[in-house]
Design a protein around this motif. Sequence first.
Motif, PDB file in Angstrom:
ATOM      1  N   LEU A   2       0.829  -1.209   0.000  1.00  0.00           N
ATOM      2  CA  LEU A   2       0.000   0.000   0.000  1.00  0.00           C
ATOM      3  C   LEU A   2       0.863   1.258   0.000  1.00  0.00           C
ATOM      4  N   ARG A   3       1.941   1.232   0.772  1.00  0.00           N
ATOM      5  CA  ARG A   3       2.834   2.394   0.785  1.00  0.00           C
ATOM      6  C   ARG A   3       3.503   2.575  -0.580  1.00  0.00           C
ATOM      7  N   GLY A   4       3.849   1.449  -1.243  1.00  0.00           N
ATOM      8  CA  GLY A   4       4.476   1.550  -2.563  1.00  0.00           C
ATOM      9  C   GLY A   4       3.553   2.181  -3.585  1.00  0.00           C
ATOM     10  N   GLU A  24       4.251   5.625  -5.482  1.00  0.00           N
ATOM     11  CA  GLU A  24       4.272   5.717  -6.946  1.00  0.00           C
ATOM     12  C   GLU A  24       3.407   6.872  -7.420  1.00  0.00           C
ATOM     13  N   THR A  25       2.228   7.026  -6.866  1.00  0.00           N
ATOM     14  CA  THR A  25       1.358   8.152  -7.224  1.00  0.00           C
ATOM     15  C   THR A  25       2.016   9.482  -6.877  1.00  0.00           C
ATOM     16  N   GLN A  26       2.691   9.529  -5.728  1.00  0.00           N
ATOM     17  CA  GLN A  26       3.373  10.764  -5.338  1.00  0.00           C
ATOM     18  C   GLN A  26       4.490  11.116  -6.308  1.00  0.00           C
ATOM     19  N   GLN A  74      -4.329  16.346 -15.332  1.00  0.00           N
ATOM     20  CA  GLN A  74      -3.624  15.161 -14.841  1.00  0.00           C
ATOM     21  C   GLN A  74      -3.201  15.338 -13.378  1.00  0.00           C
ATOM     22  N   GLN A  75      -2.805  16.562 -13.027  1.00  0.00           N
ATOM     23  CA  GLN A  75      -2.427  16.845 -11.638  1.00  0.00           C
ATOM     24  C   GLN A  75      -3.596  16.631 -10.697  1.00  0.00           C
ATOM     25  N   LYS A  76      -4.776  17.096 -11.089  1.00  0.00           N
ATOM     26  CA  LYS A  76      -5.969  16.929 -10.243  1.00  0.00           C
ATOM     27  C   LYS A  76      -6.303  15.459 -10.072  1.00  0.00           C
ATOM     28  N   GLU A  77      -6.186  14.666 -11.149  1.00  0.00           N
ATOM     29  CA  GLU A  77      -6.487  13.233 -11.039  1.00  0.00           C
ATOM     30  C   GLU A  77      -5.483  12.538 -10.114  1.00  0.00           C
ATOM     31  N   LEU A  78      -4.204  12.889 -10.257  1.00  0.00           N
ATOM     32  CA  LEU A  78      -3.188  12.272  -9.403  1.00  0.00           C
ATOM     33  C   LEU A  78      -3.353  12.679  -7.939  1.00  0.00           C
ATOM     34  N   GLN A  79      -3.730  13.898  -7.706  1.00  0.00           N
ATOM     35  CA  GLN A  79      -3.966  14.336  -6.321  1.00  0.00           C
ATOM     36  C   GLN A  79      -5.112  13.557  -5.686  1.00  0.00           C
ATOM     37  N   ASP A  80      -6.173  13.333  -6.450  1.00  0.00           N
ATOM     38  CA  ASP A  80      -7.292  12.540  -5.927  1.00  0.00           C
ATOM     39  C   ASP A  80      -6.864  11.097  -5.663  1.00  0.00           C
ATOM     40  N   THR A  81      -6.068  10.537  -6.597  1.00  0.00           N
ATOM     41  CA  THR A  81      -5.608   9.158  -6.419  1.00  0.00           C
ATOM     42  C   THR A  81      -4.691   9.034  -5.195  1.00  0.00           C
ATOM     43  N   VAL A 117      -6.705   9.077  -2.028  1.00  0.00           N
ATOM     44  CA  VAL A 117      -7.411   7.812  -1.776  1.00  0.00           C
ATOM     45  C   VAL A 117      -6.438   6.746  -1.270  1.00  0.00           C
ATOM     46  N   ARG A 118      -5.266   6.646  -1.925  1.00  0.00           N
ATOM     47  CA  ARG A 118      -4.297   5.628  -1.524  1.00  0.00           C
ATOM     48  C   ARG A 118      -3.697   5.917  -0.142  1.00  0.00           C
ATOM     49  N   ARG A 119      -3.477   7.196   0.164  1.00  0.00           N
ATOM     50  CA  ARG A 119      -2.990   7.540   1.504  1.00  0.00           C
ATOM     51  C   ARG A 119      -4.017   7.161   2.563  1.00  0.00           C
ATOM     52  N   LYS A 120      -5.300   7.437   2.263  1.00  0.00           N
ATOM     53  CA  LYS A 120      -6.355   7.103   3.216  1.00  0.00           C
ATOM     54  C   LYS A 120      -6.450   5.602   3.418  1.00  0.00           C
ATOM     55  N   ASP A 121      -6.328   4.834   2.308  1.00  0.00           N
ATOM     56  CA  ASP A 121      -6.367   3.372   2.435  1.00  0.00           C
ATOM     57  C   ASP A 121      -5.198   2.872   3.280  1.00  0.00           C
ATOM     58  N   TYR A 122      -4.008   3.456   3.071  1.00  0.00           N
ATOM     59  CA  TYR A 122      -2.815   3.037   3.808  1.00  0.00           C
ATOM     60  C   TYR A 122      -2.943   3.360   5.298  1.00  0.00           C
ATOM     61  N   GLU A 123      -3.391   4.578   5.606  1.00  0.00           N
ATOM     62  CA  GLU A 123      -3.500   4.960   7.018  1.00  0.00           C
ATOM     63  C   GLU A 123      -4.627   4.207   7.709  1.00  0.00           C
ATOM     64  N   THR A 124      -5.714   3.924   6.998  1.00  0.00           N
ATOM     65  CA  THR A 124      -6.810   3.157   7.597  1.00  0.00           C
ATOM     66  C   THR A 124      -6.368   1.714   7.857  1.00  0.00           C
TER      67      THR A 124
END
Length: 499
Positions: A412-414, A418-420, A474-481, A484-491
């Motif tokens: 999940l962190r990877g 990658e998105t970052q 593309q920046q807005k889409e990556l920020q949303d992604t 979501v991935r950060r929230k999944d990782y922290e949850t």
Amino acid sequence: KVGYVVENPLWKTSYRLVITKPTEKDAKQEKEDKPYLQGWAVVENTTDEDWGGVRMALISGRPISFQMNLYDALFLKRPVVEPELFASLRPPAYSGGIVFSPDGRNLASGGAAKPGSAGEAKGKHSLGLLKEEVEGDDRALRDSVRRGGANRTYYADKVRKDLEQKMELGKSVASAASASKLGDYFQYAIDHPVTLPRQKSALLPILGKDVAGERLSIYNETTHAKFPLLGLAFTNTTGMHLTQGPITVYEGGTYAGDARILDLQKGERRLLSYAIDLGTEVQAVPHSDNGRLTSVKVVKGVLHTTTKVKEAKTYTIVNRNEVDRTLLVEHPHRTDFHLTTKDKPWETASDFHRFKVSVPAGKTVPFTVSEEKDFGAQTILTNSDDQSLRIVIQDRVTSPAVKDALAQALTLRGKMAETQRELQQVERQLRVITEDQERLRKNLHEMPREAVAYKRYLKKFDDQETQIEQLQKQQKELQDTEHVRRKDYETFLANLSVQ
């Protein structure tokens, strides 16, 4: 009768201890002969009156005493309150510092007495008496030696035998006090009335008994890193309380050194040291490992690890004496470490473990003390790096459940990382185009509209605007992604508890 308390100086004690001199021939006798302890009380008459036939009892204890003014009337004074406008700061008073010279002597105290001076005086005094006795008994022998009529070595052997002969202190002075328990105190009641002139002091014999004791060499690395000290495991078998004071130690008839004891209760054991054992040498070498992981668990996103660290110290003991030595090794007692060595301590004090080691004459004996300690560490998984987690995953102590959970957390962190990275790349492109547009604006402002370069710059500026719109999308889409991935990782970490 009227009784009252008068201030007097504390009475002090001084002891003489005679132990058998260790030799190969007298090894059996050394076990049979007990050390002889003689105690003296130092009493001082600091008054301006002579003491004539005074009944005296010496009490040992630590009563709490103080002075209070009960004569003057006491009034409760009202505090003085000053207007804040006129209140001023009081000058502060500072305490002096403690200054030490390079050799450790306190300079502020004006120096200190030389250590061992009292013992040296006592030793010289006892040797002086013995010398006078030998000279008185062997005057005729010396005359014959001067005339050459006798073997000169005979006189030296006679002096050596006299020095090695045990001192019989009990034959010369008998105890003049009767000891008894007095509640929480202990008193020595002097059996005979005491007569002491003004401003004089006296030595009163209060003790003269055989005691239990075992000869030892005591090694403490902080006291002397190379040599142990000659000493005695002394047990108070006198049946009475012994107050603190100096002890002059004799081996046979020879002055051996000075020792000091604190207050000693009946039956209590205490160590005494009185000289350096130059015939025994000790080398202490420490050992330690980097520690090994013993347990791993994860509780609500926090990684808990326990590492066991082992430390050891090897004492290599060399006995160059002609007799066997019993060495007592004082090893530091650390409350956070526990002993793992198979040899149990002979005694454990608040600051040292004491181990008894037998060293034959002319032999070298290694002795190792092993200890271990558990270090607990807590790491928040969101703050830990990937390499540290991989090391934990590869350790055989880590359970399969913890390995799977940490591997999933790394996955999940990877994805989030990658998105970052993609988002950072898009932001770098936007930054480059924005900086280039600033250059194009300046060129378009200064160049004529009918110029060919002006049209080229204008077309490039228009194309960059299209790229900026695409990159911003593309920046807005990556920020949303990434969100979501950060929230999944922290949850996942917040709900993760496995061991």
